[in-house]
Write a protein that holds these residues in place. Structure first.
Motif, short mmCIF file in Angstrom:
data_model
loop_
_atom_site.label_atom_id
_atom_site.label_comp_id
_atom_site.label_asym_id
_atom_site.label_seq_id
_atom_site.Cartn_x
_atom_site.Cartn_y
_atom_site.Cartn_z
N LEU A 1 0.82 -0.83 0.03
CA LEU A 1 0.06 -0.10 -0.31
C LEU A 1 1.09 0.81 -0.08
CD1 LEU A 1 -2.78 0.38 0.33
CD2 LEU A 1 -2.68 0.21 2.56
N TYR A 2 2.36 0.93 1.00
CA TYR A 2 2.59 2.39 0.86
C TYR A 2 4.31 2.25 -0.12
CZ TYR A 2 0.59 3.97 5.25
OH TYR A 2 -0.79 3.90 5.83
N HIS A 3 4.21 0.83 -1.25
CA HIS A 3 5.75 1.09 -1.88
C HIS A 3 5.36 2.13 -2.92
CE1 HIS A 3 3.11 -0.41 -5.62
NE2 HIS A 3 3.84 -0.25 -6.51
N ASP A 4 4.58 3.28 -3.30
CA ASP A 4 5.57 4.12 -4.00
C ASP A 4 4.64 5.58 -3.29
OD1 ASP A 4 6.36 2.70 -6.24
OD2 ASP A 4 4.42 2.51 -7.34
N ALA A 5 4.50 5.31 -2.18
CA ALA A 5 4.64 6.93 -1.52
C ALA A 5 5.17 7.76 -2.02
CB ALA A 5 4.82 6.28 0.19
N SER A 6 6.87 7.82 -1.47
CA SER A 6 8.37 8.75 -2.44
C SER A 6 7.82 8.96 -3.53
CB SER A 6 9.35 8.34 -2.18
OG SER A 6 9.16 6.92 -3.28
N GLU A 7 6.64 8.94 -4.20
CA GLU A 7 6.13 9.32 -5.59
C GLU A 7 5.25 10.63 -4.96
OE1 GLU A 7 4.73 6.45 -8.37
OE2 GLU A 7 6.79 5.28 -8.35
N ILE A 8 4.79 10.40 -4.42
CA ILE A 8 4.04 11.80 -4.05
C ILE A 8 5.18 13.04 -4.19
CG2 ILE A 8 3.31 13.52 -1.42
CD1 ILE A 8 2.67 10.73 -0.49
N LEU A 9 6.13 12.79 -3.01
CA LEU A 9 7.51 13.64 -3.57
C LEU A 9 8.45 13.47 -5.11
CD1 LEU A 9 9.07 13.52 0.62
CD2 LEU A 9 7.00 15.37 -0.90
N THR A 10 8.90 12.90 -5.05
CA THR A 10 9.26 12.55 -6.37
C THR A 10 8.76 12.46 -7.99
OG1 THR A 10 8.42 10.03 -6.27
CG2 THR A 10 11.22 10.74 -5.17
N GLY A 11 7.06 12.29 -8.28
CA GLY A 11 7.00 12.18 -9.11
C GLY A 11 7.31 10.47 -10.07
N ASP A 12 6.40 10.33 -10.55
CA ASP A 12 6.73 8.62 -11.07
C ASP A 12 7.05 8.87 -12.73
OD1 ASP A 12 5.96 6.21 -11.67
OD2 ASP A 12 4.92 6.89 -13.33
N MET A 13 8.03 8.11 -12.18
CA MET A 13 9.15 8.42 -13.14
C MET A 13 9.82 7.38 -13.85
SD MET A 13 13.72 7.97 -13.27
CE MET A 13 13.89 9.86 -12.37
N PRO A 14 9.28 7.08 -15.46
CA PRO A 14 8.89 6.32 -16.28
C PRO A 14 10.07 5.24 -16.52
CG PRO A 14 7.96 8.08 -17.89
CD PRO A 14 8.89 7.97 -16.32
N THR A 15 9.41 3.67 -16.92
CA THR A 15 10.64 2.39 -15.66
C THR A 15 11.27 1.99 -16.89
OG1 THR A 15 8.58 1.31 -15.07
CG2 THR A 15 10.09 -0.34 -16.17
N PRO A 16 11.20 2.64 -18.14
CA PRO A 16 12.34 2.57 -19.61
C PRO A 16 13.91 3.82 -19.00
CG PRO A 16 10.17 2.91 -20.86
CD PRO A 16 9.76 3.21 -18.81
N ILE A 17 13.21 4.61 -18.02
CA ILE A 17 14.59 5.80 -17.79
C ILE A 17 15.13 5.32 -16.68
CG2 ILE A 17 14.84 7.97 -16.88
CD1 ILE A 17 13.31 7.71 -20.22
N LYS A 18 14.21 4.81 -15.63
CA LYS A 18 14.54 4.59 -14.55
C LYS A 18 15.51 3.22 -14.48
CE LYS A 18 11.32 4.26 -11.03
NZ LYS A 18 9.70 3.40 -10.37
N TYR A 19 15.43 2.68 -14.92
CA TYR A 19 16.17 1.36 -15.25
C TYR A 19 16.99 0.80 -16.56
CZ TYR A 19 13.15 -0.09 -11.50
OH TYR A 19 11.72 -0.43 -10.54
N GLY A 20 16.48 1.69 -17.00
CA GLY A 20 17.33 1.42 -18.57
C GLY A 20 19.04 2.22 -18.01
N ASN A 21 19.22 2.46 -17.14
CA ASN A 21 21.26 2.94 -17.52
C ASN A 21 21.38 2.60 -15.63
OD1 ASN A 21 22.73 4.90 -15.78
ND2 ASN A 21 23.40 5.58 -18.36
N PRO A 22 21.96 1.69 -15.34
CA PRO A 22 22.59 2.07 -13.66
C PRO A 22 22.41 2.65 -13.14
CG PRO A 22 24.09 0.87 -15.05
CD PRO A 22 23.01 1.20 -16.20
N ALA A 23 23.13 4.15 -13.33
CA ALA A 23 23.67 5.61 -13.08
C ALA A 23 22.40 6.16 -12.54
CB ALA A 23 24.65 6.45 -13.82
N ILE A 24 20.84 5.93 -13.18
CA ILE A 24 20.08 6.36 -13.23
C ILE A 24 19.19 5.95 -11.75
CG2 ILE A 24 18.04 7.85 -14.09
CD1 ILE A 24 19.68 8.14 -16.65
N GLN A 25 19.25 4.50 -12.27
CA GLN A 25 18.74 3.91 -11.24
C GLN A 25 19.52 4.40 -9.82
OE1 GLN A 25 18.79 -0.42 -12.48
NE2 GLN A 25 17.42 -1.19 -10.85
N HIS A 26 20.69 3.92 -9.50
CA HIS A 26 21.33 4.07 -8.34
C HIS A 26 21.20 5.53 -7.65
CE1 HIS A 26 23.57 3.90 -5.49
NE2 HIS A 26 24.26 5.14 -5.53
#
Length: 191
Positions: free
Chosen positions: A65-90
């Motif tokens: 229920l709370y797994h995406d709560a941080s997105e309230i402050l960060t917004g939702d980053m699209p999966t291809p961007i978030k996981y497309g590059n190890p540096a960005i993912q980290h």
């Protein structure tokens, strides 16, 4: 102390998911979090009842229920961007951790210990079930979009199904075999 914690949580409904895709039915983080919690609870129950597990379905559901709560402050980053590059993912994982700690700090001190396990300190087995439920929710979204004729979700559906099958979790396989086909049916076909 006045707290803005629950006011922030209520804003989850304003954060849209699947920003890079044309959607026939928009989905927000609050809707997704509810579905992920229902699915995580189901996976824990299936694990326990079918495969002799000892997962706590309530703890798993709460974490989902709370797994995406941080997105309230960060917004939702699209999966291809978030996981497309190890540096960005980290870097994004670090941003999420900062947001989670900020949310936790919004609570009165006497409540923080109770919320820490669902916001910042998830047990690895709980986290594994929540990740599977999160991915299952994404797969359901893809299937429903395809059912509505939106072929833009075809590749996402195939990739997401492959990830789900790669988890090696018998409860996920059971869910896919037992419940998944129903998501492709119309309301009349569900009768």
């Amino acid at each position: 102390m006045k707290s803005h914690f629950f006011a922030y949580l209520s804003r989850m409904r304003f954060i849209q998911r699947w920003a890079l895709m044309r959607n026939t039915a928009p989905e927000n983080v609050q809707e997704h979090s509810h579905q992920a919690a229902v699915l995580a609870h189901a996976l824990a129950v299936i694990r326990n009842e079918k495969f002799g597990g000892t997962a706590d379905p309530g703890a798993v559901a709460a974490a989902a229920l709370y797994h995406d709560a941080s997105e309230i402050l960060t917004g939702d980053m699209p999966t291809p961007i978030k996981y497309g590059n190890p540096a960005i993912q980290h870097a994004y994982k670090e941003v999420e951790a900062v947001a989670e700690r900020k949310l936790l700090a919004m609570l009165p001190q006497e409540l923080r210990e109770a919320y820490a396990p669902v916001l910042t300190e998830v047990d690895p087995e709980v986290e594994r079930l929540v990740k599977a439920a999160d991915k299952l929710s994404a797969y359901i979204k893809c299937v429903e979009e395809l059912k509505a004729g939106n072929t833009e979700f075809r590749d996402a559906a195939a990739q997401t199904r492959k990830v789900l099958e790669g988890y090696g979790l018998p409860e996920v396989e059971y869910f896919l075999e037992t419940f998944m086909d129903s998501f492709s049916l119309t309301l009349d076909q569900l009768k």
